[in-house]
Scaffold this active site. Structure first.
Site, PDB file in Angstrom:
ATOM      1  N   LYS A  23       0.827  -1.208   0.000  1.00 26.64           N
ATOM      2  CA  LYS A  23       0.000   0.000   0.000  1.00 26.64           C
ATOM      3  C   LYS A  23       0.857   1.252   0.000  1.00 26.64           C
ATOM      4  O   LYS A  23       0.595   2.207  -0.746  1.00 26.64           O
ATOM      5  CB  LYS A  23      -0.906   0.006   1.241  1.00 26.64           C
ATOM      6  CG  LYS A  23      -1.802   1.239   1.316  1.00 26.64           C
ATOM      7  CD  LYS A  23      -2.449   1.414   2.673  1.00 26.64           C
ATOM      8  CE  LYS A  23      -1.509   2.082   3.641  1.00 26.64           C
ATOM      9  NZ  LYS A  23      -2.188   2.718   4.789  1.00 26.64           N
ATOM     10  N   ARG A  29      -3.938   9.866   4.464  1.00 25.44           N
ATOM     11  CA  ARG A  29      -2.693  10.612   4.617  1.00 25.44           C
ATOM     12  C   ARG A  29      -2.015  10.860   3.273  1.00 25.44           C
ATOM     13  O   ARG A  29      -1.466  11.931   3.025  1.00 25.44           O
ATOM     14  CB  ARG A  29      -1.763   9.804   5.534  1.00 25.44           C
ATOM     15  CG  ARG A  29      -0.447  10.462   5.874  1.00 25.44           C
ATOM     16  CD  ARG A  29      -0.617  11.540   6.898  1.00 25.44           C
ATOM     17  NE  ARG A  29       0.645  12.129   7.307  1.00 25.44           N
ATOM     18  CZ  ARG A  29       0.740  13.291   7.929  1.00 25.44           C
ATOM     19  NH1 ARG A  29      -0.342  13.978   8.198  1.00 25.44           N
ATOM     20  NH2 ARG A  29       1.916  13.775   8.290  1.00 25.44           N
ATOM     21  N   CYS A  71      -4.688   7.576  10.057  1.00 27.89           N
ATOM     22  CA  CYS A  71      -4.788   7.077  11.431  1.00 27.89           C
ATOM     23  C   CYS A  71      -4.361   8.132  12.433  1.00 27.89           C
ATOM     24  O   CYS A  71      -3.408   8.884  12.205  1.00 27.89           O
ATOM     25  CB  CYS A  71      -3.924   5.827  11.606  1.00 27.89           C
ATOM     26  SG  CYS A  71      -4.556   4.383  10.741  1.00 27.89           S
ATOM     27  N   ARG A  89       1.232  14.474  13.271  1.00 28.77           N
ATOM     28  CA  ARG A  89       1.813  14.137  11.965  1.00 28.77           C
ATOM     29  C   ARG A  89       1.827  15.382  11.068  1.00 28.77           C
ATOM     30  O   ARG A  89       1.122  15.472  10.070  1.00 28.77           O
ATOM     31  CB  ARG A  89       1.004  13.018  11.303  1.00 28.77           C
ATOM     32  CG  ARG A  89       0.849  11.811  12.185  1.00 28.77           C
ATOM     33  CD  ARG A  89      -0.039  10.757  11.589  1.00 28.77           C
ATOM     34  NE  ARG A  89       0.663   9.892  10.670  1.00 28.77           N
ATOM     35  CZ  ARG A  89       0.078   8.918   9.980  1.00 28.77           C
ATOM     36  NH1 ARG A  89      -1.206   8.697  10.091  1.00 28.77           N
ATOM     37  NH2 ARG A  89       0.780   8.159   9.158  1.00 28.77           N
ATOM     38  N   VAL A 132       8.926   6.328  17.034  1.00 24.08           N
ATOM     39  CA  VAL A 132       8.487   6.968  15.785  1.00 24.08           C
ATOM     40  C   VAL A 132       7.236   7.808  15.996  1.00 24.08           C
ATOM     41  O   VAL A 132       7.190   8.983  15.630  1.00 24.08           O
ATOM     42  CB  VAL A 132       8.274   5.909  14.692  1.00 24.08           C
ATOM     43  CG1 VAL A 132       7.805   6.562  13.396  1.00 24.08           C
ATOM     44  CG2 VAL A 132       9.567   5.122  14.456  1.00 24.08           C
ATOM     45  N   ARG A 182      -8.210  -0.480   5.574  1.00 23.19           N
ATOM     46  CA  ARG A 182      -7.379   0.530   4.919  1.00 23.19           C
ATOM     47  C   ARG A 182      -6.035  -0.038   4.514  1.00 23.19           C
ATOM     48  O   ARG A 182      -5.375   0.500   3.631  1.00 23.19           O
ATOM     49  CB  ARG A 182      -7.158   1.736   5.842  1.00 23.19           C
ATOM     50  CG  ARG A 182      -8.370   2.626   6.041  1.00 23.19           C
ATOM     51  CD  ARG A 182      -8.025   3.870   6.854  1.00 23.19           C
ATOM     52  NE  ARG A 182      -6.846   4.517   6.303  1.00 23.19           N
ATOM     53  CZ  ARG A 182      -5.708   4.685   6.970  1.00 23.19           C
ATOM     54  NH1 ARG A 182      -5.589   4.246   8.203  1.00 23.19           N
ATOM     55  NH2 ARG A 182      -4.686   5.285   6.402  1.00 23.19           N
TER      56      ARG A 182
END
Length: 415
Positions: free
Chosen positions: A22, A92, A116, A121, A326, A395
């Site tokens: 993906k 995103r 998500c 972000r 992360v 997703r």
């Protein structure tokens, strides 16, 4: 709303084939808009994010034809540089349209992307790169707008090796005047797959897969045929599922060099891993040793497999620690795992996992990879589990319940 019903206790056995990645498919779909001729993409996973991105570029005027795992895109009828506001909020990867349209038309406009909710972000590194290339950037009320009379190559240092920013800057720089150098770039395989596609289209890119990427801008690009690399996160999820259920599964269509960090951890836990040309076999017999895991940018242990391996660590003989470096909000699955009996303690960005006997429960998916973890936990939970809000899972995983059922899991999707 759809949900999964899972009755735990079955060992997984057999063969499962992994789909295209993906996270490679999405930027490559966007990149087709740079071309002056059509492109034909193979091994595209059938996922909500892919469908939404295809619909975004279709509404921008491109001719998009989806047939199974193939997508044909003809960008010659593009008639706007702006994305559909509501669709862009759903994924995103909609921000890749910014780099593409800035390169092609000198203008781009989209709402801030969705995806998500796993932490802060921002797209500041993307915008930093666009500004360095000569674009004027405005951000008002959740709308990003870019304009540039001409993009000029420059040296850009990323404060963090962001995959999204590295990709977006590479897309924009592919048609900028002169040379662009991205320092501290991301090294993920999905970025390399995009660079390979762009190169076949006529772009001049060197260094993809290292922390320094050099791009020499060209005047035009031509559409091409391209096959997407296998999804290393889907592969890792099924490898962990095999280990978790003490099964014996051959995971087909895997590039093992992309998941070396996971293979190393599974070996460390005492699992039998056999690498073959076409995939990897995972056999889970005997006791499992506890291990510590630290998520890092590639080639470190992927954050997208953190929640899945956490479930596996509940089945070890000792105590394990996971440190998430992360994303700051990627332990949202822990409360749901606790409902299933998991003994997990969160301390800041670290999780302490102790041996636990899991049982079935009603749980709710909070994000894509958390959903995968709950499905895995349900596979070994005593009794029945009901997993709600599975649209998050869909997703990133095509037909996960069908693949697990084919391996022997007692799982069904219920509307």
């Amino acid at each position: 709303m759809s949900k999964f019903i899972v009755n735990g206790g079955n060992s997984l056995e057999g063969l499962v084939k992994i789909n295209g990645a993906k996270n490679a498919a999405l930027p490559i779909i966007a990149a087709t808009l740079l071309a002056d001729t059509p492109s034909n993409l193979k091994d595209i996973p059938i996922l909500r994010d892919v469908t939404n991105l295809c619909e975004i570029i279709r509404r921008m005027g491109a001719d998009v034809k989806q047939s199974g795992h193939s997508v044909e895109i003809d960008p010659r009828s593009l008639n706007t540089y702006e994305t559909d506001k509501e669709l862009a909020k759903k994924l995103r990867a909609s921000y890749y349209i910014l780099g593409v349209m800035l390169a092609k038309n000198g203008e781009a406009r989209t709402s801030l992307p969705g995806g998500c909710n796993i932490g802060n972000r921002p797209i500041d590194l993307h915008l930093k790169g666009f500004k360095a290339l000569g674009a004027d950037v405005s951000l008002n009320h959740g709308i990003v707008e870019l304009k540039a009379n001409k993009l000029i190559g420059d040296k850009i240092y990323l404060d963090y090796p962001s995959v999204g920013a590295s990709i977006n800057i590479m897309l924009a720089a592919s048609m900028a005047e002169g040379k662009t150098i991205i320092e501290n770039a991301a090294r993920e395989p999905e970025l390399v797959d995009l660079a390979n596609f762009l190169t076949v289209m006529g772009a001049k890119i060197k260094g993809a897969g290292t922390d320094i990427i050099k791009i020499e801008g060209v005047d035009s690009l031509e559409g091409r045929e391209h096959r997407i690399i296998p999804d290393r996160i889907e592969a890792g999820t099924f490898m962990i599922a095999a280990a978790l259920t003490r099964g014996d599964v051959f995971v087909k269509n895997v590039l093992t060099e992309h998941i070396k960090s996971l293979i190393a951890k599974l070996h460390e836990m005492g699992l039998e891993i056999k690498e073959e040309i076409s995939g990897v076999r995972v056999s889970g017999n005997g006791r499992l040793d506890s291990v510590d895991v630290k998520t890092l940018p590639y080639p470190g242990f992927p954050t997208d497999l953190q929640s899945q391996i956490m479930v596996l660590l509940t089945q070890t003989d000792g105590t394990s620690i996971i440190k998430e470096t992360v994303w700051e909000n990627r332990f949202m699955h822990v409360d749901e795992l606790k409902r299933m009996g998991a003994d997990i303690t969160i301390d800041g960005h670290s999780a302490l996992i102790r041996a636990s006997n899991l049982s079935g429960a009603e749980v709710t998916v909070t994000d894509l990879r958390a959903g995968a973890a709950l499905v895995l936990a349900a596979l070994i939970g005593e009794g029945s589990s009901e997993i709600r809000k599975i649209h998050h899972v869909e997703r990133g995983y095509e037909g996960i319940e069908e693949k697990l059922y084919g391996l022997g899991a007692d799982i069904k999707r219920v509307e």
